[in-house]
Design an enzyme around this catalytic site. Structure first.
Site, PDB file in Angstrom:
ATOM      1  N   HIS A  61       0.821  -1.207   0.000  1.00 55.42           N
ATOM      2  CA  HIS A  61       0.000   0.000   0.000  1.00 55.42           C
ATOM      3  C   HIS A  61       0.858   1.262   0.000  1.00 55.42           C
ATOM      4  O   HIS A  61       1.964   1.263   0.518  1.00 55.42           O
ATOM      5  CB  HIS A  61      -0.895   0.043   1.252  1.00 55.42           C
ATOM      6  CG  HIS A  61      -1.725  -1.175   1.445  1.00 55.42           C
ATOM      7  ND1 HIS A  61      -1.898  -1.756   2.676  1.00 55.42           N
ATOM      8  CD2 HIS A  61      -2.416  -1.942   0.570  1.00 55.42           C
ATOM      9  CE1 HIS A  61      -2.680  -2.819   2.558  1.00 55.42           C
ATOM     10  NE2 HIS A  61      -2.998  -2.958   1.295  1.00 55.42           N
ATOM     11  N   TYR A 130       2.817   1.386  14.124  1.00 59.77           N
ATOM     12  CA  TYR A 130       3.577   2.283  13.261  1.00 59.77           C
ATOM     13  C   TYR A 130       3.066   3.709  13.314  1.00 59.77           C
ATOM     14  O   TYR A 130       1.907   3.971  13.551  1.00 59.77           O
ATOM     15  CB  TYR A 130       3.641   1.781  11.825  1.00 59.77           C
ATOM     16  CG  TYR A 130       2.343   1.503  11.116  1.00 59.77           C
ATOM     17  CD1 TYR A 130       1.848   2.380  10.172  1.00 59.77           C
ATOM     18  CD2 TYR A 130       1.631   0.338  11.367  1.00 59.77           C
ATOM     19  CE1 TYR A 130       0.679   2.118   9.492  1.00 59.77           C
ATOM     20  CE2 TYR A 130       0.455   0.068  10.695  1.00 59.77           C
ATOM     21  CZ  TYR A 130      -0.018   0.962   9.760  1.00 59.77           C
ATOM     22  OH  TYR A 130      -1.189   0.704   9.092  1.00 59.77           O
ATOM     23  N   ASP A 166      -6.255  -6.442  -1.786  1.00 50.91           N
ATOM     24  CA  ASP A 166      -4.840  -6.640  -2.108  1.00 50.91           C
ATOM     25  C   ASP A 166      -4.639  -7.611  -3.270  1.00 50.91           C
ATOM     26  O   ASP A 166      -3.614  -7.556  -3.952  1.00 50.91           O
ATOM     27  CB  ASP A 166      -4.070  -7.104  -0.878  1.00 50.91           C
ATOM     28  CG  ASP A 166      -3.922  -6.002   0.161  1.00 50.91           C
ATOM     29  OD1 ASP A 166      -4.188  -4.831  -0.161  1.00 50.91           O
ATOM     30  OD2 ASP A 166      -3.527  -6.317   1.300  1.00 50.91           O
TER      31      ASP A 166
END
Length: 181
Positions: A61, A130, A166
């Site tokens: 991504h 993250y 995906d």
């Protein structure tokens, strides 16, 4: 903190200093001056946490609008973290860095703007934390096919679990020029 350049110099592996004793351990997960020492001036605005099961592959991504620098670490388990260079004028365009990050090694990966990002889960499950330098912007989100033969990424998992989104991403040679950095 030790900061190590990878095969693509803008992608960095960070190895925090871990202080252990009978109680457990302590480490700094982020200190702005460490990245500034590598001439990286980044301001993080959003933190994310994902939980995934073994053999999951998330990615690849990126956001073409509201581009994001990312700093990742694993709080539980282990992943193979992957960054693919999508900067069309870069000498490493189309190349990738793959590093194992785990709760055990406590390593982190800094991924600058201009890269597609993904990871596979090597342990029974993984908690991935993250930081991002810009907010999630769905209209600017793009993707790259996780199993692109041109990239030939060894995700180190069998029977990968992939989202429908995906599975339906373009290969590198199919990405429109306006969707590259």
């Amino acid at each position: 903190m030790e900061i190590v350049e990878t095969t693509i110099p803008d992608v960095l592996l960070l190895k925090p200093e871990v202080y252990k004793d009978d109680r457990g351990f302590f480490l700094e997960t982020y200190r702005e001056e460490h990245l500034q020492s590598k001439n990286i001036d980044v301001h993080f605005v959003q933190d994310n946490l994902s939980k995934s099961q073994k053999n999951t592959v998330r990615g690849l991504h990126y956001q073409i609008e509201c581009q994001q620098d990312k700093l990742l670490m694993v709080m539980q388990g282990a992943i193979l973290d992957v960054a693919v260079d999508l900067r069309k004028d870069s000498p490493t365009f189309g190349e990738y860095v793959a590093m194992e990050l785990s709760a055990e090694n406590k390593h982190q990966m800094f991924i600058p703007k201009g890269f597609a990002h993904g990871f596979s889960v090597l342990s029974d499950e993984a908690l991935v934390y993250y930081k991002c330098s810009d907010y999630y912007y769905p209209e600017g989100e793009r993707g790259l096919f996780w199993d692109d033969p041109e990239l030939d990424i060894d995700w180190k998992v069998s029977d990968p679990i992939i989202s429908e989104k995906d599975q339906d991403q373009p290969q590198l040679h199919e990405i429109r020029n306006k969707d590259l950095f």
